[in-house]
Design an enzyme around this catalytic site. Structure first.
Site, short mmCIF file in Angstrom:
data_model
loop_
_atom_site.label_atom_id
_atom_site.label_comp_id
_atom_site.label_asym_id
_atom_site.label_seq_id
_atom_site.Cartn_x
_atom_site.Cartn_y
_atom_site.Cartn_z
N ASP A 281 44.39 41.76 43.71
CA ASP A 281 44.99 41.35 42.68
C ASP A 281 46.78 42.12 42.39
O ASP A 281 47.52 41.72 41.62
CB ASP A 281 44.71 42.17 41.58
CG ASP A 281 43.40 41.69 41.09
OD1 ASP A 281 43.27 40.52 41.89
OD2 ASP A 281 42.33 42.66 40.93
N MET B 144 42.11 34.66 41.03
CA MET B 144 41.57 35.69 40.24
C MET B 144 42.84 36.56 40.11
O MET B 144 43.91 35.85 40.09
CB MET B 144 41.54 36.58 41.77
CG MET B 144 40.40 36.51 42.34
SD MET B 144 39.86 37.10 43.66
CE MET B 144 37.63 36.22 43.69
#
Length: 420
Positions: free
Chosen positions: A144, A190
């Protein structure tokens, strides 16, 4: 100085290069056997310490440890297990220290993201209180890319490369069918709160009209009417529309487009797949034929297309963590400091875990275009160096040749069990 053992654990969702960090830790420890006797790896992350289920890495051949550098997944097993606050569940921390004391562990290396840095910080505090100081080092890992202070996070560069490549290749596929069939392609990536991975898709295009035509970021509130208008414009102007959407795309009130109503082990909202939500919205309102893909685990496990920069940085932070620990540092994390964009140069520094734990670095607004649907040149300058270079694994019979560890257990020394 008497030699201590080290404990290493992998935490949370793994990456294509987390094992490169493990390689950096173990190889560097082996180079300093006069100070570190052995590295014990937690089987399934921190759970391995709580249950005294540890792997003796001394029983792994040097060639196996070296091969971790090009092997994806978490070689020792990972877990989404978050330790609660010290006062809220002191027993867990006391158990960790009991295990560390029993096995003469003086160094704790925790390879993970935001929550993991919090755990490493808390362990450093309670180890002092209990009279058994342990040098606790966080090792950054998260696809991330949302850890603060560090310029970027190991694991992100390879995901960014995979998403940019996949977006470019899928766009060519859709374009070839646009005249007679599919008009819209949606790819879900994601990124629960931060849009770094979604932004990386923007690298796929270099000329006006190139895909992706629309990127939906968590940082930009989703507006249905504006989105559908943009899709229609793209199809009319280019003949097709490629959309990349972050799993964390949300409405202005904060509700996720694809919130499933459940929670994961860390207490985060469980997301149920935003790509079909967006694709069906396009079909229902505009009538375009569509296809969608959910990259899911594929994006974070794609070692075959890893960024060479990412591999080097993942190894470097693992190595630096050991060096910092041997220098007596604790409650810090190796961070990547960008020196220049062109040529791309970086170095490793340190930052206190207290300033990293439980904090998230969002995609800056200056990296997102004014209309909220694409990236800016500033974002491109930041992202481009991180996907540079290829570092292919060895191949055998047409497939990547990865390794598995033997996983020889460390003999237990405590008479009590611990249930997690």
């Amino acid at each position: 100085m008497s030699r201590k053992n080290a404990f290493y654990a992998q935490s949370g969702g793994v990456t294509a290069v987390i094992n490169a960090s493990a390689c950096g830790v173990i190889e560097t420890a082996r180079e300093n056997r006069d100070k570190i006797a052995n590295v014990y790896a937690g089987r399934n992350g921190i759970i391995g310490a709580l249950t005294e289920d540890m792997i003796d890495t001394n029983r792994e051949p040097a060639r196996t440890i070296a091969a971790l550098r090009h092997t994806p997944g978490g070689a020792f097993g990972s877990a989404r297990y978050k330790l609660k606050g010290i006062e809220e569940n002191r027993a867990e921390y006391e158990r960790l220290i009991d295990v560390f004391r029993a096995h003469n562990i003086g160094y704790f290396f925790y390879n993970g993201g935001n929550d993991s840095m919090d755990t490493a910080h808390k362990v450093s505090l309670i180890s002092k209180r209990m009279g058994y100081p342990v040098n606790c080092l966080g090792i950054p890992k998260t696809v991330d890319n949302d850890l603060p202070i560090t310029d970027n996070c190991p694991g992100f560069g390879s995901v960014a490369k995979y998403i940019a490549v996949s977006t470019r290749e899928a766009a060519l596929d859709v374009l070839s069918m646009a005249k007679t069939s599919t008009k819209v392609f949606v790819m879900e990536v994601m990124g629960r709160h931060a849009g770094w991975i979604a932004a990386a898709a923007g690298l796929a295009g270099s000329e006006p009209g190139d895909a992706p035509h629309i990127i939906l970021f968590p940082e930009i509130p989703f507006e249905r009417a504006a989105f559908l208008k943009r899709v229609k414009q793209c199809v009319e102007q280019y003949g097709y529309c490629v959309i990349v959407v972050s799993e964390g795309a949300r409405y202005a009130d904060g509700k996720f487009l694809a919130e499933a109503g459940t929670r994961d082990a860390f207490g985060h909202a469980q997301l149920g797949g935003v790509a079909p939500v967006v694709a069906n919205m396009v079909r229902d309102e505009l009538g375009y034929k569509f296809h969608y893909a959910i990259a899911d685990y594929l994006q974070r496990s794609a070692r075959h297309i890893a960024s060479a920069v990412d591999v080097d940085q993942a190894y470097a932070v693992g190595k630096a963590a050991v060096k910092f620990a041997l220098a007596g540092k604790t409650a810090v994390m190796p961070v990547i400091k960008r020196v220049s964009d062109k040529p791309y140069r970086w170095r490793i520094e340190e930052a206190p875990l207290a300033k990293i734990a439980n904090k998230e670095k969002m995609l800056p607004r200056r990296y997102i275009s004014r209309d909220g649907f694409s990236i800016t040149e500033a974002a491109r300058r930041y992202l481009q160096p991180l996907i540079k270079g290829e570092n292919y694994p060895p191949y055998l019979n047409g497939l990547p040749k990865y390794v598995s560890i033997k996983g020889v257990p460390v003999a237990k020394r405590l008479n009590t069990d611990f249930v997690v």
